[in-house]
Design a protein around this motif. Structure first.
Motif: not given
Lengths: 185, 131
Positions: A59-70, A133-136, A147-157, B69-70
């Protein structure tokens, strides 16, 4: 909308076991308020700790994606914080699993870049996701990331099945595409 | 050095760096809107303190129930600075608190152990929170 139509909408959502739905503008205050209600809801329903934490994380990754990138922004793009941007988010139950869905418009020109980030994740095994994820985590954040470029990886994880995504035409604006992503927990 | 303190907010943790006691702690949940803006001053103050430490015994307590994540990326930068201080002759203990059911925090702790070998890692398991 009249009451009967509202009731129809409400019933349709209940029938599909939607436990949370929000469409509109996301700010950090909205994210924080939704977070509080989601936690209380999962807690009251007795959802297991690890499941509840994965739902919360997605939820946090998705909603912050909307807030940052919509692409639907109330605030100027150059403003570094207190962003307010539009999208939709929903959590539902399907059998013994939860699903999270979100959607927001993006500029047509961004579509291929987003597809390039997510499509590989959808084809990865759990071990491959953990390794990516470890590499990113150890790499510098990408330039186009807030952010960190980790958002989608975090969702996938956090998901128990591969992420799915879709791009749909935006009926309001030919220059935009609606980006939808779903996670099963 | 003066005590560095930030109170917890609904989406950011309490940060309490008691430099005179050589005790640094971060507790709560971390998903601020802009993690780089939130953690920038935190990391700067830790770096300024660590630059003055020589042969010092330092205790770091991290009790985060959730971080996004960030925030993860920023925490990694903080631990990197602590690890450097340990390499340069300080004794740095990282007390890593985690809920016994929380695999994500456990796995992140393992990443820290792998990458920051100069830190003395203290795994602190808390009983699972009751639903």
């Amino acid at each position: 909308m009249q009451y009967p139509q509202f009731q129809e909408f409400w019933h349709a959502a209940s029938k599909r076991q939607v436990i949370f739905f929000y469409a509109g503008y996301f700010s950090q205050h909205v994210v924080s308020a939704i977070a509080e209600t989601i936690k209380a809801r999962l807690n009251a329903a007795g959802t297991a700790g690890p499941t509840s934490r994965r739902i919360f994380s997605a939820f946090v990754e998705m909603s912050q994606n909307i807030m940052h990138y919509s692409a639907d922004a109330l605030t100027p793009a150059a403003q570094p914080d207190r962003q307010i941007r539009g999208g939709a988010f929903c959590i539902g139950v399907s059998g013994d699993q939860f699903y999270l869905l979100c959607a927001n418009p993006v500029a047509n020109a961004s579509v291929e870049a987003i597809r390039g980030k997510i499509a590989p994740l959808c084809a990865m095994t759990v071990d491959e996701i953990k390794s990516a994820y470890r590499t990113a985590l150890r790499q510098a954040a990408p330039e186009d990331s807030k952010g960190a470029g980790l958002g989608f990886l975090t969702m996938a994880r956090d998901a128990s099945a591969p992420l799915t995504f879709q791009f749909l035409p935006d009926s309001d604006d030919a220059g935009r595409t609606v980006f939808c992503i779903a996670a099963t927990i | 050095m003066e005590h560095f303190f930030l109170p917890a907010s609904p989406t950011s943790p309490e940060v309490s760096f008691e430099f005179s006691r050589h005790a640094l702690s971060i507790r709560g949940e971390s998903y601020p809107e802009n993690a780089a803006a939130f953690y920038g001053p935190v990391i700067d103050s830790a770096r300024a303190y660590l630059a003055l430490c020589d042969g010092q015994s330092i205790d770091v307590h991290v009790a985060l129930a959730y971080f996004n994540s960030s925030s993860t990326k920023m925490l990694f930068a903080l631990f990197d600075a602590l690890n450097d201080a340990a390499i340069f002759g300080n004794e740095v203990r990282l007390h890593w608190y985690r809920d016994e059911e929380d695999e994500t925090i456990l796995e992140f702790g393992e990443e820290l152990r792998d990458d920051f070998a100069a830190l003395e890692f203290v795994d602190c398991v808390l009983p699972a929170r009751q639903a």
